[in-house]
Design an enzyme around this catalytic site. Structure first.
Site: not given
Lengths: 465, 302
Positions: A325-327, A465
């Site tokens: 999800w963060h990247g 993000f």
């Protein structure tokens, strides 16, 4: 526009200048929030207002149909989920996936050019897409589960999705907690306004002074990649607090701004580095995201109710998704994997804490060190760089004297950070909360410190993000 | 309204004046910073938005923008000038064109180029500093040129600034947005502090001959537009000069001889009495002296 910027100050003055008039009725309040939030969002790139409005509208209508047509509720839920995930997948992961696929196929001797054939607009990452997508998903999922009430109308829903305090970097808010609050038309009390301003001032100090000053040392170290062991330990210590105060500062300001509108957001960070187990860390760090993954991924997969092996599997899936999800980078996936692994060590830590009654501080230190080492993957641009940094951390090469490091700006801000995280500052400043006049003095001191001690302006880390 | 709300209202009325008072008090109590970040941002933003109104434009790297004061030269020659120097600038045709575009159509039309070996290193040829400022968006430009001037005096202080005040160390920069010049001084001055970084750079990079050829080929094109092109080597310490000449195998002399053969001016002005605070850049007083000499040269050789 960043919360700690002059354009935002002008925006906030405009927003709150007309707030008391707009908030007299629900329709005018929702319209004002939506219009101004679109202005806020469009400041980055006006084109993505259409994406926000478009996906939001799809979710609104899906929500209506989930409630009105229970027989096809699952279908409309899938429409909402797929629309949101497709939008997120295209803009956030499209280019990365295409590049990785091109690399894979080239290993097999086949030349594909998937990355270069993607449309240009997919190369721009819309600010906040990860956050508002999850906000929107929580609405339709909770409607399907009958845990939330539907929005009154499109404006009501858009005001929830686009509400500027949380729009671009969270916290991830749940429709069932906020939609109801948006229907209240009582004027916000002066006490709440004062509290809101205190919260904003504290968040600003965390971001502008602590995070931005620590960022200088971190960016400089990563820019030069020295081989000195002590420098890297100091760098990762600085980054641990940079990312914490950067994100916590933003969330705190978001909470304060929401409070000025009479909306309560839950705490998103609760002294995470005081955690004595890794599970506790995740109950204190980015609480809105970890609870989202718990409620919408971990528990639906079965949580810890289906045996040891399945629990392990569910935990790994949840943490890998959380990392991703963060990247769009293998480093984030690795970071998630490291935390999945660390969570496996919670049982021995529980034992040490509960059965052997070890003092919490003895457990906090190893937990913090492991979390710090996990941040190496988060901060590094590639796995190769991450392993290079880990090599420096344990490389035993010392070319910089400890006294030189202790005289740096970063050392001073690290000391302040540790005092804050330890609760010392909170204990000493408790007196400021009891009387309104003292609260105002505290706000004035924090604002003054934020002006004169601010670090060079940095983007909020979580904007990417 | 209950008691707490009344107290909160009274307190809120105090907030703005108290904060303003505190800001002003702290601003007055804090020692002035030797180099203002706000003024620096205003300076660089303004440098890339100048109009073509000048008689003389000076361009090159940081030795130029710290070493040539257009105001001093105007005092000598009566010609209005602008310093279009940038950090680690590479003397590329695009930079020369941008500098030449600042010259007024009807005027003396003089382009002074500060030539150094660094101007032809690969890292300089990308002109990162120039393009960073050229590529700023309109919102950023608006902020820096219209709002920042209102914020002068509210610079941020690093912890190390207080330490330097205590030790009497300072790196003073006086930014002149109207002329593009930065008067620079360092206490304590150390005329060998830039030597090691330059040595390390010369070990990692060598000047690109193609870039040198492209530069020299550009000069006649500028002359054909009615521009008088003057090339100078900005003064450095003898030690730095020796390192540059040895590391570049006499590149400056090569350039000087080639441009002189093409009929371009490349004066050698007296440096011996000038001071550098780091071995590479002139201090502000020496910059004024050098600028006066350059001005007299330009005046005397019209």
């Amino acid at each position: 526009m960043l919360f700690n910027s002059i354009p935002f100050l002008a925006f906030a003055l405009l927003f709150f200048g007309f707030w008391s008039y707009a908030a007299k009725s629900n329709v005018s309040k929702w319209a004002w929030i939506t219009a101004m939030s679109f202005l806020f969002y469009g400041w980055w790139d006006w084109r993505f207002i259409f994406l926000l409005a478009g996906t939001g509208s799809i979710d609104y209508w899906c929500g209506k149909l989930i409630v009105r047509r229970p027989s096809s509720a699952k279908f409309w839920l899938m429409v909402s989920v797929l629309t949101n995930l497709a939008s997120l997948g295209l803009f956030k992961y499209g280019y990365w996936l295409a590049t990785e696929l091109d690399k894979l196929t080239s290993l097999a001797g086949i030349t594909t050019q998937l990355a270069s054939s993607l449309p240009e607009f997919t190369l721009i990452l819309p600010v906040g897409i990860s956050f508002y997508t999850f906000n929107s998903l929580s609405y339709t999922i909770d409607l399907y589960r009958r845990k939330a009430q539907p929005a009154r109308n499109w404006l009501h829903f858009m005001s929830f999705i686009s509400f500027f305090p949380h729009l671009v970097a969270g916290p991830i808010i749940r429709a069932k907690e906020v939609l109801g609050q948006l229907e209240k038309t009582n004027p916000v009390s002066r006490v709440k306004v004062l509290n809101g301003l205190q919260i904003i001032a504290w968040g600003l100090f965390q971001k502008a002074v602590l995070a931005d000053n620590l960022a200088v040392f971190v960016n400089n170290t990563y820019g030069h990649m020295p081989e000195d062991m002590l420098t890297w330990w100091m760098c990762m210590l600085a980054f641990s607090f940079q990312i914490y105060f950067d994100f916590a500062g933003y969330s705190t300001m978001a909470r304060g701004l929401a409070k000025l509108c009479g909306i309560h957001f839950r705490l998103n960070f609760n002294k995470p580095y005081r955690a004595a187990t890794f599970g506790e860390f995740w109950k204190r760090w980015h609480i809105s995201l970890s609870s989202f993954f718990r409620d919408y991924v971990y528990i639906p997969l079965g949580g810890n109710r289906l045996g040891k092996f399945r629990t392990l599997y569910n935990r790994w899936i949840t943490m890998l998704l959380s990392g991703l999800w963060h990247g769009a980078n293998l480093t984030f996936l690795c970071w998630g994997a490291v935390h999945a692994l660390l969570l496996s060590f919670d049982k021995p830590l529980f034992f040490l804490r509960n059965r052997l009654q070890l003092p919490a501080v003895l457990l906090r230190i190893p937990v913090f060190i492991m979390v710090l080492l996990a941040w190496v993957f988060f901060r590094s641009e590639s796995l190769a760089q991450a392993f290079e940094v880990l090599g420096f951390l344990f490389g035993k090469r010392m070319s910089v004297s400890p006294s030189e490091l202790l005289q740096s700006n970063a050392a001073v801000w690290l000391a302040v950070s540790l005092l804050i995280e330890n609760g010392w500052v909170e204990r000493k400043s408790r007196i400021f909360r009891h009387k309104p006049v003292l609260s105002v003095i505290r706000i004035a001191l924090l604002l003054t410190a934020s002006v004169f001690l601010r670090g060079p302006e940095q983007d909020f880390i979580y904007f990417q993000f | 309204m209950d008691k707490r709300n009344k107290q909160a209202r009274s307190a809120l009325l105090l907030l703005a004046p108290l904060t303003a008072l505190l800001l002003l008090a702290v601003k007055l109590l804090l020692p002035a910073l030797p180099s203002s970040t706000i003024e620096k941002d205003i300076f660089w933003s303004g440098k890339t938005t100048q109009k073509p109104v000048f008689d003389i434009v000076y361009t090159g790297d940081s030795r130029v923008y710290r070493g040539i004061d257009p105001r001093t030269i105007e005092g000598v020659t009566g010609l209005k000038g602008f310093n279009y120097g940038f950090s680690s600038a590479g003397l590329t045709p695009r930079l020369l064109d941008r500098a030449a575009d600042l010259l007024a159509d009807k005027g003396a039309r003089i382009l002074v180029l500060g030539v150094s070996v660094n101007s032809f290193l690969p890292s300089s040829l990308s002109n990162e500093h120039l393009y960073t400022w050229l590529n700023k968006d309109r919102k950023d430009r608006f902020m820096k040129q219209n709002i920042y001037p209102l914020l002068k005096g509210f610079d941020a202080y690093a912890v190390s600034d207080f330490y330097k005040f205590y030790k009497g160390e300072e790196y003073r920069e006086k930014f002149s947005p109207a002329t593009g010049f930065v008067g620079s001084d360092k206490k304590p001055a150390d005329s060998s502090s830039a030597i090691l970084p330059y040595l390390e750079q010369f070990q990692e990079e060598t000047a690109e001959q193609d870039a040198v050829d492209e530069f020299i080929q550009k000069l006649p094109e500028l002359r054909s537009k009615g521009i008088r092109v003057v090339l100078v080597r900005i003064p450095v310490t003898q030690e730095m000069k020796t390192i540059e000449d040895v590391a570049s195998l006499g590149l400056y002399e090569q350039i000087r001889d080639r441009v002189r053969n093409l009929g371009f001016e490349c004066p050698e002005l007296n440096w011996s009495d000038l001071q550098s605070y780091d071995g590479s850049h002139l201090d502000s007083e020496s910059a004024v002296i050098y600028s006066r000499r350059l001005g007299h040269y330009l005046l005397g050789n019209r």
